[in-house]
Enzyme design. Sequence first.
Site, PDB file in Angstrom:
ATOM      1  N   THR A 227       4.666  11.317   9.337  1.00 43.79           N
ATOM      2  CA  THR A 227       3.543  11.731   8.478  1.00 43.79           C
ATOM      3  C   THR A 227       3.698  11.091   7.099  1.00 43.79           C
ATOM      4  OG1 THR A 227       3.727  13.840   9.656  1.00 43.79           O
ATOM      5  CG2 THR A 227       2.116  13.721   7.877  1.00 43.79           C
TER       6      THR A 227
ATOM      7  N   ASP B  39       5.666  15.275   1.389  1.00 43.39           N
ATOM      8  CA  ASP B  39       6.507  15.089   2.577  1.00 43.39           C
ATOM      9  C   ASP B  39       5.980  15.931   3.738  1.00 43.39           C
ATOM     10  OD1 ASP B  39       8.609  14.355   4.223  1.00 43.39           O
ATOM     11  OD2 ASP B  39      10.184  15.289   3.018  1.00 43.39           O
ATOM     12  N   GLY B  40       6.391  15.587   4.925  1.00 37.89           N
ATOM     13  CA  GLY B  40       6.053  16.345   6.123  1.00 37.89           C
ATOM     14  C   GLY B  40       7.014  17.500   6.329  1.00 37.89           C
ATOM     15  N   ALA B  41       6.897  18.148   7.481  1.00 37.79           N
ATOM     16  CA  ALA B  41       7.802  19.249   7.835  1.00 37.79           C
ATOM     17  C   ALA B  41       7.862  19.347   9.351  1.00 37.79           C
ATOM     18  CB  ALA B  41       7.300  20.567   7.257  1.00 37.79           C
TER      19      ALA B  41
ATOM     20  N   GLY C 133      14.215  14.157  10.893  1.00 36.09           N
ATOM     21  CA  GLY C 133      14.510  12.734  10.702  1.00 36.09           C
ATOM     22  C   GLY C 133      15.839  12.505  10.008  1.00 36.09           C
TER      23      GLY C 133
ATOM     24  N   GLU D 277      15.798  14.627   0.757  1.00 39.73           N
ATOM     25  CA  GLU D 277      14.482  15.270   0.608  1.00 39.73           C
ATOM     26  C   GLU D 277      14.590  16.478  -0.333  1.00 39.73           C
ATOM     27  OE1 GLU D 277      12.586  14.092   4.964  1.00 39.73           O
ATOM     28  OE2 GLU D 277      13.531  16.042   4.747  1.00 39.73           O
TER      29      GLU D 277
HETATM   30  C1  5RP Z   1      12.653  14.185   8.029  1.00 42.75           C
HETATM   31  C2  5RP Z   1      11.746  15.359   7.897  1.00 42.75           C
HETATM   32  C3  5RP Z   1      10.324  15.168   8.292  1.00 42.75           C
HETATM   33  O1  5RP Z   1       9.510  15.555   7.244  1.00 42.75           O
HETATM   34  C4  5RP Z   1      10.028  15.997   9.488  1.00 42.75           C
HETATM   35  O2  5RP Z   1      10.971  15.676  10.500  1.00 42.75           O
HETATM   36  C5  5RP Z   1       8.603  15.790   9.997  1.00 42.75           C
HETATM   37  O3  5RP Z   1       8.497  14.515  10.541  1.00 42.75           O
HETATM   38  P1  5RP Z   1       7.143  13.964  11.144  1.00 42.75           P
HETATM   39  O4  5RP Z   1       6.203  13.763   9.996  1.00 42.75           O
HETATM   40  O5  5RP Z   1       7.553  12.665  11.798  1.00 42.75           O
HETATM   41  O6  5RP Z   1       6.637  14.974  12.135  1.00 42.75           O
HETATM   42  O7  5RP Z   1      12.120  16.420   7.486  1.00 42.75           O
HETATM   43  O8  5RP Z   1      13.977  14.527   7.736  1.00 42.75           O
END
Ligand code: 5RP
Length: 225
Positions: A33, A83-85, A99, A105
């Site tokens: 994301t 950022d995503g989650a 990730g 982060e």
């Molecule tokens: C990486 C993270 C990402 O924000 C989380 O894994 C979400 O990833 P994606 O956007 O690929 O679903 O915490 O450490």
Amino acid sequence: MTMTQDELKQAVAQAAIKYVVENEIVGVGTGSTANFFIDELAKIKHKIKGAVASSDATAARLRGHGIEVFDLNQVTSMPVYIDGADEITAQGAMIKGGGAALTREKIVASVAKQFICIADGSKLVDVLGKFPLPVEVIPMAQVVVARQLKAIGGDARLRLKDGVPVLTDNGNMIIDVHGLDITDPSLLEADINNIVGVVTVGLFARHGANVCLLGTAEGVKTLVF
Ligand code: 5RP
């Protein structure tokens, strides 16, 4: 028309652009994301001063778009971290670290005034824990930490790729804790942070999201916490 998960991620990445403050530095997360967001950020790169990256992969993608990447030590404050989650609750508490970038982060997010979470609708949950909770550990402590994580009720498993431990950008290992039912995320965050050998727990509850842009079939919903 139903949207794919990638289309939902792209929609929230686009929606996040309006939170980027002109002539300032933006904190940038890691993951698929966040990658969509970086590609959107590239379109307005002339309007920002630069970015701070939460991983080597994010730094490389930002630089690939010609966006200047600042070392966090050069930066005293930034308006937003985006950022995503892996999971987020309706109260803004999150599991992150799928990730393996959780430590950087959390560090970059701690400097930002606002955490803007961008996530597709599948990430919204009532109770955190279905997604295994990532914990970054010092390699020599991985067994002793795993034992303590088991004592708090989780099934702690060292993250492997192709049979070898995954190493973070900091040279540490990740333990994924399965089977937790996290009813008090702030308390668990503090408890796990207190285990000697733990670098960072992927619970972002004490400093959770301020805003979540959630991608749904009905459009991007804005949750404010
Ligand atoms: C990486 C993270 C990402 O924000 C989380 O894994 C979400 O990833 P994606 O956007 O690929 O679903 O915490 O450490």
